[in-house]
Write a protein that holds these residues in place. Structure first.
Motif, PDB file in Angstrom:
ATOM      1  N   TYR A 277       0.831  -1.200   0.000  1.00 53.97           N
ATOM      2  CA  TYR A 277       0.000   0.000   0.000  1.00 53.97           C
ATOM      3  C   TYR A 277       0.870   1.256   0.000  1.00 53.97           C
ATOM      4  O   TYR A 277       0.612   2.214  -0.738  1.00 53.97           O
ATOM      5  N   SER A 278       1.909   1.263   0.826  1.00 50.95           N
ATOM      6  CA  SER A 278       2.745   2.453   0.995  1.00 50.95           C
ATOM      7  C   SER A 278       3.476   2.825  -0.281  1.00 50.95           C
ATOM      8  O   SER A 278       3.590   4.009  -0.620  1.00 50.95           O
ATOM      9  N   VAL A 279       3.972   1.826  -1.002  1.00 50.42           N
ATOM     10  CA  VAL A 279       4.739   2.141  -2.206  1.00 50.42           C
ATOM     11  C   VAL A 279       3.819   2.668  -3.312  1.00 50.42           C
ATOM     12  O   VAL A 279       4.186   3.578  -4.070  1.00 50.42           O
ATOM     13  N   VAL A 280       2.590   2.163  -3.408  1.00 49.68           N
ATOM     14  CA  VAL A 280       1.632   2.713  -4.370  1.00 49.68           C
ATOM     15  C   VAL A 280       1.262   4.141  -3.972  1.00 49.68           C
ATOM     16  O   VAL A 280       1.131   5.025  -4.821  1.00 49.68           O
ATOM     17  N   ALA A 281       1.114   4.369  -2.670  1.00 49.16           N
ATOM     18  CA  ALA A 281       0.770   5.711  -2.182  1.00 49.16           C
ATOM     19  C   ALA A 281       1.857   6.723  -2.519  1.00 49.16           C
ATOM     20  O   ALA A 281       1.563   7.912  -2.733  1.00 49.16           O
ATOM     21  N   GLN A 282       3.119   6.278  -2.579  1.00 51.46           N
ATOM     22  CA  GLN A 282       4.208   7.178  -2.928  1.00 51.46           C
ATOM     23  C   GLN A 282       4.052   7.710  -4.354  1.00 51.46           C
ATOM     24  O   GLN A 282       4.413   8.834  -4.654  1.00 51.46           O
ATOM     25  N   PHE A 283       3.520   6.872  -5.243  1.00 52.37           N
ATOM     26  CA  PHE A 283       3.291   7.310  -6.620  1.00 52.37           C
ATOM     27  C   PHE A 283       1.989   8.095  -6.749  1.00 52.37           C
ATOM     28  O   PHE A 283       1.897   9.036  -7.530  1.00 52.37           O
ATOM     29  N   ALA A 284       0.965   7.686  -6.002  1.00 52.94           N
ATOM     30  CA  ALA A 284      -0.335   8.352  -6.099  1.00 52.94           C
ATOM     31  C   ALA A 284      -0.339   9.717  -5.416  1.00 52.94           C
ATOM     32  O   ALA A 284      -1.063  10.630  -5.848  1.00 52.94           O
ATOM     33  N   GLY A 285       0.452   9.880  -4.352  1.00 53.93           N
ATOM     34  CA  GLY A 285       0.464  11.113  -3.573  1.00 53.93           C
ATOM     35  C   GLY A 285       0.702  12.374  -4.388  1.00 53.93           C
ATOM     36  O   GLY A 285      -0.082  13.335  -4.304  1.00 53.93           O
ATOM     37  N   PRO A 286       1.755  12.425  -5.220  1.00 58.25           N
ATOM     38  CA  PRO A 286       1.991  13.634  -6.027  1.00 58.25           C
ATOM     39  C   PRO A 286       0.852  13.928  -6.999  1.00 58.25           C
ATOM     40  O   PRO A 286       0.523  15.095  -7.231  1.00 58.25           O
ATOM     41  N   LEU A 287       0.254  12.881  -7.568  1.00 57.85           N
ATOM     42  CA  LEU A 287      -0.863  13.088  -8.499  1.00 57.85           C
ATOM     43  C   LEU A 287      -2.063  13.688  -7.777  1.00 57.85           C
ATOM     44  O   LEU A 287      -2.726  14.593  -8.291  1.00 57.85           O
ATOM     45  N   LEU A 288      -2.340  13.197  -6.565  1.00 56.51           N
ATOM     46  CA  LEU A 288      -3.442  13.752  -5.774  1.00 56.51           C
ATOM     47  C   LEU A 288      -3.141  15.186  -5.345  1.00 56.51           C
ATOM     48  O   LEU A 288      -4.054  16.021  -5.268  1.00 56.51           O
ATOM     49  N   ALA A 289      -1.866  15.483  -5.074  1.00 57.29           N
ATOM     50  CA  ALA A 289      -1.485  16.849  -4.688  1.00 57.29           C
ATOM     51  C   ALA A 289      -1.735  17.831  -5.832  1.00 57.29           C
ATOM     52  O   ALA A 289      -2.225  18.945  -5.617  1.00 57.29           O
ATOM     53  N   LEU A 323     -11.985  18.169 -14.687  1.00 58.87           N
ATOM     54  CA  LEU A 323     -11.179  17.569 -13.629  1.00 58.87           C
ATOM     55  C   LEU A 323     -11.297  16.049 -13.637  1.00 58.87           C
ATOM     56  O   LEU A 323     -10.348  15.343 -13.307  1.00 58.87           O
ATOM     57  N   GLY A 324     -12.474  15.532 -14.042  1.00 54.28           N
ATOM     58  CA  GLY A 324     -12.611  14.092 -14.192  1.00 54.28           C
ATOM     59  C   GLY A 324     -11.702  13.555 -15.282  1.00 54.28           C
ATOM     60  O   GLY A 324     -11.117  12.469 -15.143  1.00 54.28           O
ATOM     61  N   THR A 325     -11.551  14.322 -16.364  1.00 49.75           N
ATOM     62  CA  THR A 325     -10.647  13.923 -17.447  1.00 49.75           C
ATOM     63  C   THR A 325      -9.196  13.918 -16.979  1.00 49.75           C
ATOM     64  O   THR A 325      -8.432  12.995 -17.273  1.00 49.75           O
ATOM     65  N   VAL A 326      -8.833  14.982 -16.240  1.00 50.14           N
ATOM     66  CA  VAL A 326      -7.479  15.021 -15.671  1.00 50.14           C
ATOM     67  C   VAL A 326      -7.265  13.830 -14.735  1.00 50.14           C
ATOM     68  O   VAL A 326      -6.215  13.187 -14.750  1.00 50.14           O
ATOM     69  N   GLY A 327      -8.283  13.539 -13.923  1.00 52.42           N
ATOM     70  CA  GLY A 327      -8.192  12.404 -13.016  1.00 52.42           C
ATOM     71  C   GLY A 327      -8.026  11.094 -13.756  1.00 52.42           C
ATOM     72  O   GLY A 327      -7.263  10.212 -13.324  1.00 52.42           O
ATOM     73  N   ALA A 328      -8.728  10.942 -14.877  1.00 46.91           N
ATOM     74  CA  ALA A 328      -8.606   9.721 -15.675  1.00 46.91           C
ATOM     75  C   ALA A 328      -7.196   9.585 -16.256  1.00 46.91           C
ATOM     76  O   ALA A 328      -6.622   8.490 -16.271  1.00 46.91           O
ATOM     77  N   VAL A 329      -6.634  10.714 -16.707  1.00 49.65           N
ATOM     78  CA  VAL A 329      -5.259  10.698 -17.222  1.00 49.65           C
ATOM     79  C   VAL A 329      -4.280  10.331 -16.104  1.00 49.65           C
ATOM     80  O   VAL A 329      -3.355   9.518 -16.298  1.00 49.65           O
ATOM     81  N   PHE A 330      -4.482  10.912 -14.937  1.00 54.73           N
ATOM     82  CA  PHE A 330      -3.612  10.600 -13.805  1.00 54.73           C
ATOM     83  C   PHE A 330      -3.768   9.142 -13.368  1.00 54.73           C
ATOM     84  O   PHE A 330      -2.793   8.494 -12.970  1.00 54.73           O
ATOM     85  N   ALA A 331      -5.002   8.636 -13.415  1.00 59.12           N
ATOM     86  CA  ALA A 331      -5.240   7.239 -13.055  1.00 59.12           C
ATOM     87  C   ALA A 331      -4.490   6.313 -14.002  1.00 59.12           C
ATOM     88  O   ALA A 331      -3.863   5.331 -13.578  1.00 59.12           O
ATOM     89  N   LEU A 332      -4.540   6.637 -15.293  1.00 60.11           N
ATOM     90  CA  LEU A 332      -3.806   5.849 -16.280  1.00 60.11           C
ATOM     91  C   LEU A 332      -2.303   5.964 -16.060  1.00 60.11           C
ATOM     92  O   LEU A 332      -1.560   4.970 -16.176  1.00 60.11           O
ATOM     93  N   ALA A 333      -1.855   7.182 -15.720  1.00 59.14           N
ATOM     94  CA  ALA A 333      -0.430   7.394 -15.468  1.00 59.14           C
ATOM     95  C   ALA A 333       0.048   6.556 -14.281  1.00 59.14           C
ATOM     96  O   ALA A 333       1.165   6.012 -14.294  1.00 59.14           O
TER      97      ALA A 333
END
Length: 447
Positions: A277-289, A323-333
């Motif tokens: 969980y922690s290592v995935v959060a390290q990648f997801a954190g900047p995208l959520l920021a 913002l949903g589109t940006v979120g989808a791009v970030f999710a794919l990233a």
């Protein structure tokens, strides 16, 4: 089709979606460079234990997320109202003076408490093994005092946000990692003791605070003296509690429901689950920021346009799609970058199930879609609704995650929280936002 695309592009440009996100990304990369530099220097030249010392001390700068008791949120609303003409200058002055007074008093209380801890030797047991290292107590005091000084300085970024200048906020924040790198290089080239490296994040943190406050005062008025030099009495009654209290409760709810993930997975899962969980959060954190900063651009815009009666459901809907589109791009990233990235960084020693990465992507998408409604419902009535939604969705998400952890592992956290948000936060907040904006369109009266 071209007309629709052009409309969305104009909408994105009007809220500076790209510029704000870009400079936030640059800031994150600059911060990563500073962190990599200090990791390399301390672990190679001084020893890994000194990097652990540095990391713990630097993390303490973020221990006071609610220390302004929601006062910052009141300044965003007050500034937006002042800019739209809904608040006169005397009322705005009184609001800023009261906010400054409260945050300065809180700052003094926190700084005094940190010094008391130092005098009584309480930092040593609190810091554990690091507390036994040389100068640990003194530096912990310095770090907390720096964080305390940053509490009133933080009003600067809130004023700029109220002015709709989030790009200025994120651009000014770039000075933080720059100052941090300069201090790190000076300490390294002068062979300074390892503990002095802790001054780097403190210097960067305070530099950002002073700069944003100076920019805010300049932005809101050419006559800075009239804003700062008020007396302590004012004929204008300032009602900060009606915004500060619910915002404060939302902040606590976010921590309880959305920031206690590792504790949950550690309690109901395995050590491997925590690592995954922690290592995935390290990648997801900047995208959520980055998503968070993009969303904050809407706060003052919605506040002003709703007050003036010019906000439209169509515009609000466009922002959800954008913002949903940006979120989808970030999710794919997250899927494309993190899955191979984790294997590379860990050397193959940490295998993260694809389901966990996919669940993290779903969470990013849900957060992105929720941003416009969260930023619209920032008046007292909307904030109390958000208090209810945040606490219900957070607690329900936690309960669902706990029940799914034995079967899904760390993916259960992202899926449980996403489900709780969609049902108890995203859908209710969007529906109520649309209803309020639609009613204003028809009647011309804000509700």
């Amino acid at each position: 089709m071209n007309t629709v695309v052009s409309s969305y592009l104009r909408s994105a440009k009007s809220i500076d979606l790209g510029g704000t996100g870009f400079f936030r990304l640059v800031g994150l990369l600059a911060g990563a460079c500073a962190n990599f530099a200090v990791i390399a220097i301390l672990s190679r030249d001084y020893g890994v234990e000194y990097y652990a010392f540095y990391a713990l001390m630097a993390s303490m700068l973020n221990l006071l997320p609610f220390a302004d008791f929601g006062i910052g949120a009141t300044m965003v609303n007050a500034t937006a109202d002042y800019r739209s003409g809904a608040l006169d200058r005397m009322s705005f002055q009184s609001h800023f003076r009261r906010a400054s007074l409260v945050t300065v008093l809180v700052s003094l209380a926190v700084a005094s408490l940190a010094f008391l801890f130092y005098q009584l030797g309480l930092w040593v047991p609190m810091l554990g093994a690091v507390g036994e290292m040389s100068h640990a107590s003194a530096l912990a005091t310095v770090v907390i005092i720096s964080a305390a000084v940053g509490i009133p300085l933080g009003l600067g970024s809130r004023i700029l946000q109220g002015c709709g200048k989030m790009r200025v906020v994120v651009t000014a924040a770039l000075i933080g990692p720059i100052i941090q790198l300069i201090v790190i290089v000076v300490c390294w080239t002068t062979h300074a003791p390892a503990y002095l490296f802790v001054l780097a994040p403190c210097a960067g943190y305070l530099a950002v605070g002073f700069l944003t406050l100076a920019l805010a005062l300049r932005s809101i008025s050419g006559d800075v003296g009239s804003l700062v030099g008020w007396s302590l009495t004012s004929p204008v009654r300032v009602r900060m509690a009606e915004t500060a209290v619910p915002f404060f409760l939302i902040s606590i709810g976010m921590v309880v429901g959305f920031q206690s993930h590792r504790l949950l997975i550690s309690t109901f899962g395995t050590v491997e689950d925590v690592a995954q969980y922690s290592v995935v959060a390290q990648f997801a954190g900047p995208l959520l920021a980055i998503l968070g900063v993009m969303g904050q651009n809407l706060w003052s815009r919605y506040r002003q346009r709703y007050r003036l009666g010019t906000l439209r459901v169509r515009e609000f809907s466009q922002h959800i799609v954008l913002l949903g589109t940006v979120g989808a791009v970030f999710a794919l990233a997250l899927i494309v970058i993190s899955y191979p990235g984790i294997r590379f960084v860990s050397g193959g020693s940490l295998a993260v199930p694809l389901a966990t990465v996919l669940a993290g992507s779903v969470y990013i998408l849900v957060v992105s879609v929720h941003q416009p409604a969260a930023m619209f419902l920032m008046d007292p009535r909307g904030l109390w609704l958000q208090v209810l939604c945040v606490w219900l969705s957070g607690l329900a998400g936690m309960a669902l995650a706990i029940s799914l952890i034995p079967d899904l592992g760390p993916a259960a956290l992202y899926l449980g929280l996403s489900a709780g948000m969609v049902v108890l936060q995203v859908i209710p907040c969007i529906c109520i936002s649309v209803r309020r904006i639609s009613s204003m369109e028809k009647t011309g009266v804000t509700v």
